[in-house]
Motif scaffolding. Structure first.
Motif, PDB file in Angstrom:
ATOM      1  N   MET A  75      15.959  34.972  -0.302  1.00 57.39           N
ATOM      2  CA  MET A  75      15.911  34.556   1.273  1.00 57.39           C
ATOM      3  C   MET A  75      15.565  32.866   1.477  1.00 57.39           C
ATOM      4  O   MET A  75      15.538  32.459   2.716  1.00 57.39           O
ATOM      5  N   GLU A  76      15.368  32.271   0.881  1.00 56.38           N
ATOM      6  CA  GLU A  76      15.008  30.342   0.414  1.00 56.38           C
ATOM      7  C   GLU A  76      17.410  30.140   1.111  1.00 56.38           C
ATOM      8  O   GLU A  76      17.178  29.703   1.266  1.00 56.38           O
ATOM      9  N   LYS A  77      17.541  30.501   0.220  1.00 56.19           N
ATOM     10  CA  LYS A  77      19.288  30.785   0.325  1.00 56.19           C
ATOM     11  C   LYS A  77      19.936  31.359   1.807  1.00 56.19           C
ATOM     12  O   LYS A  77      21.182  29.736   1.531  1.00 56.19           O
ATOM     13  N   SER A  78      19.451  32.100   2.128  1.00 51.86           N
ATOM     14  CA  SER A  78      20.271  32.673   2.963  1.00 51.86           C
ATOM     15  C   SER A  78      19.679  31.976   4.598  1.00 51.86           C
ATOM     16  O   SER A  78      20.335  32.480   5.638  1.00 51.86           O
ATOM     17  N   GLN A  79      18.640  32.298   4.272  1.00 50.55           N
ATOM     18  CA  GLN A  79      17.666  31.789   5.083  1.00 50.55           C
ATOM     19  C   GLN A  79      17.240  30.404   6.028  1.00 50.55           C
ATOM     20  O   GLN A  79      17.601  29.480   6.644  1.00 50.55           O
ATOM     21  N   THR A  80      16.544  30.475   4.901  1.00 46.68           N
ATOM     22  CA  THR A  80      15.579  28.814   4.619  1.00 46.68           C
ATOM     23  C   THR A  80      16.220  27.445   4.730  1.00 46.68           C
ATOM     24  O   THR A  80      16.268  26.829   5.923  1.00 46.68           O
ATOM     25  N   PRO A  82      19.703  27.327   5.363  1.00 42.42           N
ATOM     26  CA  PRO A  82      20.528  27.070   6.211  1.00 42.42           C
ATOM     27  C   PRO A  82      19.808  26.442   7.753  1.00 42.42           C
ATOM     28  O   PRO A  82      20.212  25.500   8.400  1.00 42.42           O
ATOM     29  N   THR A  83      19.306  27.177   8.256  1.00 44.78           N
ATOM     30  CA  THR A  83      18.136  27.375   9.680  1.00 44.78           C
ATOM     31  C   THR A  83      17.259  25.219   9.171  1.00 44.78           C
ATOM     32  O   THR A  83      17.310  24.921  10.231  1.00 44.78           O
ATOM     33  N   VAL A  84      17.066  25.123   8.079  1.00 42.90           N
ATOM     34  CA  VAL A  84      16.261  23.468   7.812  1.00 42.90           C
ATOM     35  C   VAL A  84      17.725  22.406   8.345  1.00 42.90           C
ATOM     36  O   VAL A  84      17.349  21.411   8.627  1.00 42.90           O
ATOM     37  N   ALA A  85      18.718  22.946   7.796  1.00 43.71           N
ATOM     38  CA  ALA A  85      20.022  21.782   7.782  1.00 43.71           C
ATOM     39  C   ALA A  85      19.954  22.092   9.437  1.00 43.71           C
ATOM     40  O   ALA A  85      20.386  21.237   9.734  1.00 43.71           O
ATOM     41  N   MET A  86      20.680  23.015  10.345  1.00 38.75           N
ATOM     42  CA  MET A  86      20.542  23.205  11.479  1.00 38.75           C
ATOM     43  C   MET A  86      19.601  21.982  12.068  1.00 38.75           C
ATOM     44  O   MET A  86      20.062  21.571  12.687  1.00 38.75           O
ATOM     45  N   LEU A  87      18.083  22.553  11.519  1.00 41.24           N
ATOM     46  CA  LEU A  87      17.186  21.988  12.113  1.00 41.24           C
ATOM     47  C   LEU A  87      17.366  20.129  12.135  1.00 41.24           C
ATOM     48  O   LEU A  87      17.176  19.548  12.983  1.00 41.24           O
ATOM     49  N   GLU A  88      17.277  19.380  10.710  1.00 45.28           N
ATOM     50  CA  GLU A  88      17.617  18.471  10.856  1.00 45.28           C
ATOM     51  C   GLU A  88      18.562  17.693  11.740  1.00 45.28           C
ATOM     52  O   GLU A  88      18.855  16.357  12.080  1.00 45.28           O
ATOM     53  N   SER A  89      19.743  18.753  11.953  1.00 44.03           N
ATOM     54  CA  SER A  89      21.627  18.373  12.265  1.00 44.03           C
ATOM     55  C   SER A  89      20.902  18.151  13.421  1.00 44.03           C
ATOM     56  O   SER A  89      21.538  17.225  14.371  1.00 44.03           O
TER      57      SER A  89
END
Length: 126
Positions: A75-80, A82-89
């Motif tokens: 879950m961390e690799k596939s969901q968390t 990428p989501t955190v990276a998108m929010l940070e961007s």
């Protein structure tokens, strides 16, 4: 002083009880009382099987815990991440590039570098 009573046991059973009692309790009376209390309070019979032993329960728990850890890592690799990276961007702010106002046209003179020059020597010598 408490009074004692004699109970008849087979020799092998009596020796097993004495060894067990010595390793876990101070006296044989305390050992017998504790065992009787255990069966009475838990409402089980000494002839019943309690199910899997502690080792088998521990092994099955370890397997389940390892499975849960694997699920969380996935879950961390596939969901968390990428989501955190998108929010940070989204929240990263870049300073806008300052563009000069178009009030007047400025002629930018480009200096061209001269790569080749004529020889200043008039004698034509090499």
């Amino acid at each position: 002083m408490d009074s004692f009573i004699g109970i008849r046991f087979k020799k092998e059973t009596a020796k097993r009880f004495q060894e067990f009692s010595r390793t876990h309790f101070k006296s044989h009376t305390e050992a017998m009382a504790t065992m009787l209390d255990f069966f009475f309070y838990n409402e089980i019979s000494p002839k019943e099987k309690l199910g899997p032993t502690g080792r088998t329960i521990e092994a099955s728990l370890k397997k389940r815990i390892n499975a849960v850890i694997a699920i969380m890592r996935d879950m961390e690799k596939s969901q968390t991440k990428p989501t955190v990276a998108m929010l940070e961007s989204l929240f990263q702010t870049e300073e806008p590039k300052k563009k000069p106002l178009i009030l007047e046209k400025k002629i930018i003179e480009e200096k061209k570098e001269v790569r080749f020059q004529e020889k200043q020597n008039n004698k034509n010598e090499l």
